[in-house]
Design a protein around this motif. Structure first.
Motif, PDB file in Angstrom:
ATOM      1  N   GLN A 193      12.278   9.568  -1.439  1.00 57.32           N
ATOM      2  CA  GLN A 193      13.320   9.044  -2.332  1.00 57.32           C
ATOM      3  C   GLN A 193      13.833   7.704  -1.828  1.00 57.32           C
ATOM      4  N   ARG A 194      13.745   6.682  -2.660  1.00 55.96           N
ATOM      5  CA  ARG A 194      14.136   5.322  -2.261  1.00 55.96           C
ATOM      6  C   ARG A 194      15.649   5.168  -2.182  1.00 55.96           C
ATOM      7  N   THR A 195      16.068   4.296  -1.283  1.00 59.89           N
ATOM      8  CA  THR A 195      17.492   3.991  -1.160  1.00 59.89           C
ATOM      9  C   THR A 195      17.815   2.591  -1.678  1.00 59.89           C
ATOM     10  N   TYR A 196      16.811   1.740  -1.894  1.00 60.80           N
ATOM     11  CA  TYR A 196      17.010   0.362  -2.350  1.00 60.80           C
ATOM     12  C   TYR A 196      15.761  -0.100  -3.075  1.00 60.80           C
ATOM     13  N   PRO A 197      15.745  -1.195  -3.816  1.00 58.12           N
ATOM     14  CA  PRO A 197      16.930  -1.855  -4.371  1.00 58.12           C
ATOM     15  C   PRO A 197      17.606  -0.976  -5.430  1.00 58.12           C
TER      16      PRO A 197
ATOM     17  N   ARG B 108       0.523   2.584   9.711  1.00 55.71           N
ATOM     18  CA  ARG B 108       1.704   2.038  10.393  1.00 55.71           C
ATOM     19  C   ARG B 108       2.983   2.386   9.630  1.00 55.71           C
ATOM     20  N   GLU B 109       2.992   2.140   8.323  1.00 61.05           N
ATOM     21  CA  GLU B 109       4.203   2.378   7.530  1.00 61.05           C
ATOM     22  C   GLU B 109       4.606   3.859   7.549  1.00 61.05           C
ATOM     23  N   LEU B 110       3.616   4.756   7.438  1.00 64.73           N
ATOM     24  CA  LEU B 110       3.949   6.179   7.412  1.00 64.73           C
ATOM     25  C   LEU B 110       4.434   6.655   8.778  1.00 64.73           C
TER      26      LEU B 110
ATOM     27  N   ALA C  23       6.347   1.929 -11.192  1.00 62.42           N
ATOM     28  CA  ALA C  23       4.975   1.550 -10.834  1.00 62.42           C
ATOM     29  C   ALA C  23       4.151   2.794 -10.504  1.00 62.42           C
ATOM     30  N   ASP C  24       4.733   3.739  -9.783  1.00 56.06           N
ATOM     31  CA  ASP C  24       3.998   4.926  -9.347  1.00 56.06           C
ATOM     32  C   ASP C  24       3.713   5.886 -10.510  1.00 56.06           C
ATOM     33  N   ALA C  25       4.566   5.845 -11.521  1.00 51.40           N
ATOM     34  CA  ALA C  25       4.374   6.729 -12.682  1.00 51.40           C
ATOM     35  C   ALA C  25       3.038   6.429 -13.365  1.00 51.40           C
TER      36      ALA C  25
ATOM     37  N   PRO D 254       0.240  -4.299 -10.816  1.00 48.76           N
ATOM     38  CA  PRO D 254       0.928  -5.555 -10.482  1.00 48.76           C
ATOM     39  C   PRO D 254       2.437  -5.340 -10.422  1.00 48.76           C
ATOM     40  N   LEU D 255       3.072  -5.819  -9.339  1.00 42.63           N
ATOM     41  CA  LEU D 255       4.526  -5.693  -9.200  1.00 42.63           C
ATOM     42  C   LEU D 255       5.206  -7.002  -9.606  1.00 42.63           C
ATOM     43  N   ARG D 256       4.612  -8.095  -9.144  1.00 44.33           N
ATOM     44  CA  ARG D 256       5.084  -9.436  -9.493  1.00 44.33           C
ATOM     45  C   ARG D 256       3.843 -10.326  -9.513  1.00 44.33           C
TER      46      ARG D 256
ATOM     47  N   VAL E 156       0.867  -7.013  -5.458  1.00 47.82           N
ATOM     48  CA  VAL E 156       0.176  -5.924  -6.154  1.00 47.82           C
ATOM     49  C   VAL E 156       0.289  -4.650  -5.323  1.00 47.82           C
ATOM     50  N   LEU E 157       0.417  -3.519  -6.012  1.00 48.90           N
ATOM     51  CA  LEU E 157       0.595  -2.214  -5.373  1.00 48.90           C
ATOM     52  C   LEU E 157      -0.701  -1.423  -5.479  1.00 48.90           C
ATOM     53  N   VAL E 158      -1.183  -0.916  -4.334  1.00 50.20           N
ATOM     54  CA  VAL E 158      -2.431  -0.160  -4.278  1.00 50.20           C
ATOM     55  C   VAL E 158      -2.133   1.211  -3.682  1.00 50.20           C
TER      56      VAL E 158
ATOM     57  N   VAL F 192       0.850  -1.181   0.000  1.00 50.65           N
ATOM     58  CA  VAL F 192       0.000   0.000   0.000  1.00 50.65           C
ATOM     59  C   VAL F 192       0.893   1.241   0.000  1.00 50.65           C
ATOM     60  N   ALA F 193       0.533   2.197  -0.872  1.00 47.20           N
ATOM     61  CA  ALA F 193       1.317   3.429  -1.002  1.00 47.20           C
ATOM     62  C   ALA F 193       0.397   4.606  -0.753  1.00 47.20           C
ATOM     63  N   GLY F 194       0.900   5.644  -0.072  1.00 42.04           N
ATOM     64  CA  GLY F 194       0.064   6.788   0.281  1.00 42.04           C
ATOM     65  C   GLY F 194       0.306   7.983  -0.616  1.00 42.04           C
TER      66      GLY F 194
ATOM     67  N   TRP G 226      11.832   8.527  -6.862  1.00 42.92           N
ATOM     68  CA  TRP G 226      10.854   9.032  -5.883  1.00 42.92           C
ATOM     69  C   TRP G 226       9.577   8.214  -5.944  1.00 42.92           C
ATOM     70  N   GLU G 227       9.002   7.955  -4.760  1.00 49.20           N
ATOM     71  CA  GLU G 227       7.806   7.120  -4.668  1.00 49.20           C
ATOM     72  C   GLU G 227       6.790   7.739  -3.726  1.00 49.20           C
ATOM     73  N   LEU G 228       5.577   7.185  -3.803  1.00 50.81           N
ATOM     74  CA  LEU G 228       4.589   7.406  -2.765  1.00 50.81           C
ATOM     75  C   LEU G 228       4.976   6.452  -1.641  1.00 50.81           C
ATOM     76  N   PRO G 229       5.239   6.956  -0.441  1.00 52.47           N
ATOM     77  CA  PRO G 229       5.730   6.076   0.626  1.00 52.47           C
ATOM     78  C   PRO G 229       4.686   5.069   1.098  1.00 52.47           C
ATOM     79  N   GLY G 230       5.148   3.924   1.555  1.00 58.51           N
ATOM     80  CA  GLY G 230       4.239   2.885   2.040  1.00 58.51           C
ATOM     81  C   GLY G 230       4.989   1.602   2.291  1.00 58.51           C
ATOM     82  N   GLY G 231       4.301   0.467   2.197  1.00 60.00           N
ATOM     83  CA  GLY G 231       4.963  -0.821   2.414  1.00 60.00           C
ATOM     84  C   GLY G 231       3.952  -1.957   2.392  1.00 60.00           C
ATOM     85  N   LYS G 232       4.428  -3.131   2.723  1.00 65.20           N
ATOM     86  CA  LYS G 232       3.598  -4.334   2.610  1.00 65.20           C
ATOM     87  C   LYS G 232       2.522  -4.390   3.698  1.00 65.20           C
ATOM     88  N   VAL G 233       1.344  -4.844   3.290  1.00 61.21           N
ATOM     89  CA  VAL G 233       0.257  -5.092   4.246  1.00 61.21           C
ATOM     90  C   VAL G 233       0.565  -6.410   4.948  1.00 61.21           C
TER      91      VAL G 233
HETATM   92  O1  CDP Z   1       9.280  -2.135   3.384  1.00 62.77           O
HETATM   93  P1  CDP Z   1       8.400  -3.158   2.732  1.00 62.77           P
HETATM   94  O2  CDP Z   1       9.099  -4.410   2.307  1.00 62.77           O
HETATM   95  O3  CDP Z   1       7.131  -3.408   3.488  1.00 62.77           O
HETATM   96  O4  CDP Z   1       7.923  -2.475   1.355  1.00 62.77           O
HETATM   97  P2  CDP Z   1       8.782  -1.722   0.270  1.00 62.77           P
HETATM   98  O5  CDP Z   1      10.140  -2.307   0.122  1.00 62.77           O
HETATM   99  O6  CDP Z   1       8.697  -0.263   0.506  1.00 62.77           O
HETATM  100  O7  CDP Z   1       7.922  -2.034  -1.037  1.00 62.77           O
HETATM  101  C1  CDP Z   1       7.718  -3.343  -1.508  1.00 62.77           C
HETATM  102  C2  CDP Z   1       7.779  -3.319  -3.028  1.00 62.77           C
HETATM  103  O8  CDP Z   1       6.851  -2.376  -3.552  1.00 62.77           O
HETATM  104  C3  CDP Z   1       9.138  -2.913  -3.574  1.00 62.77           C
HETATM  105  O9  CDP Z   1       9.421  -3.727  -4.698  1.00 62.77           O
HETATM  106  C4  CDP Z   1       8.933  -1.485  -3.997  1.00 62.77           C
HETATM  107  O10 CDP Z   1       9.796  -1.130  -5.060  1.00 62.77           O
HETATM  108  C5  CDP Z   1       7.487  -1.475  -4.426  1.00 62.77           C
HETATM  109  N1  CDP Z   1       6.882  -0.143  -4.265  1.00 62.77           N
HETATM  110  C6  CDP Z   1       6.572   0.626  -5.392  1.00 62.77           C
HETATM  111  O11 CDP Z   1       6.800   0.187  -6.521  1.00 62.77           O
HETATM  112  N2  CDP Z   1       6.006   1.861  -5.247  1.00 62.77           N
HETATM  113  C7  CDP Z   1       5.728   2.343  -4.015  1.00 62.77           C
HETATM  114  N3  CDP Z   1       5.162   3.545  -3.910  1.00 62.77           N
HETATM  115  C8  CDP Z   1       6.038   1.583  -2.862  1.00 62.77           C
HETATM  116  C9  CDP Z   1       6.602   0.338  -3.019  1.00 62.77           C
END
Ligand code: CDP
Length: 132
Positions: free
Chosen positions: A19-23, A49-51, A117-119, A70-72, A76-78, A5-7, A30-37
Motif C-alpha cells: 500500500q503506497r503512502t505517496y504521492p 535491490r528495491e524489494l 498503472a498496475d490495474a 508508460p507513466l510519463r 516507463v513501468l515494467v 520495475v515492479a515485482g 495498492w501496487e506491485l512493489p518496486g522502484g526506479k532502475v
Molecule cells: O522509490 P522510487 O522513486 O525508485 O520509485 P517509486 O516512487 O516507487 O515509483 C516511481 C513511479 O512509478 C511513481 O510515479 C509510482 O507511482 C510509479 N509506480 C507505479 O505506478 N506502479 C508500481 N507498481 C510502482 C511504481
C-alpha cells in the motif's frame, strides 16, 4: 528514458501487494512493489535491490509480465514475475502489505483500490496466479 520495475511476487500461491503512502493521488492504493532502475543496473538487479530495501525480502526474478505501461514521456513501468525465496515482507516504505488470491485481487481492482498503472496488468496477474 528511465524505467521503473515492479515485482509480481508470488509466495505460497498468493500475490504480494503493498500500500503506497505517496504521492497523494495514489496514497492508500495498492501496487506491485518496486522502484526506479538506477544507472548500470539490470531490471532484475533493480527489483532485487528495491524489494530488499522496501520489504526485506529476497526473490528469484522471472519473466516480464504483460506490456510496459508508460507513466510519463520519460518514464516507463515494467512488471517482472518473481518468487519469494527468503524473508517475510515488512513494510519499510509502504503503510501495509497483503497477500491476495484471485478473487480478492479482482474485488480490489473492481473497487479501484489498485494504482492505475498496475490495474492494466489485472489479466496477466490472474493468469500468473492460475499457474502457481
Ligand atoms: O522509490 P522510487 O522513486 O525508485 O520509485 P517509486 O516512487 O516507487 O515509483 C516511481 C513511479 O512509478 C511513481 O510515479 C509510482 O507511482 C510509479 N509506480 C507505479 O505506478 N506502479 C508500481 N507498481 C510502482 C511504481
Amino acid at each position: 528514458m528511465r524505467e521503473v520495475v515492479a515485482g509480481a511476487v508470488i509466495g505460497d500461491g498468493r500475490l504480494l501487494l503493498a500500500q503506497r503512502t505517496y504521492p497523494t493521488d495514489v496514497a492508500g492504493l495498492w501496487e506491485l512493489p518496486g522502484g526506479k532502475v538506477e544507472a548500470g543496473e539490470t531490471r532484475e538487479q533493480a527489483l532485487r535491490r528495491e524489494l530488499g530495501e522496501e520489504l526485506g525480502i529476497e526473490v528469484r526474478v522471472g519473466r516480464q509480465l504483460g506490456d510496459p505501461v508508460p507513466l510519463r514521456a520519460d518514464l516507463v513501468l515494467v512488471a517482472l514475475a518473481a518468487d519469494l525465496i527468503k524473508g517475510s515482507p515488512r513494510p519499510e516504505e509502504h503503510s501495509a502489505v497483503r497477500w491476495v488470491e484471485t478473487p480478492e485481487l479482482e474485488s480490489m481492482a473492481a473497487r479501484g483500490e489498485l494504482v492505475p498503472a498496475d490495474a492494466a496488468w489485472l489479466d496477466d496477474l490472474i493468469e500468473l496466479l492460475a499457474v502457481r
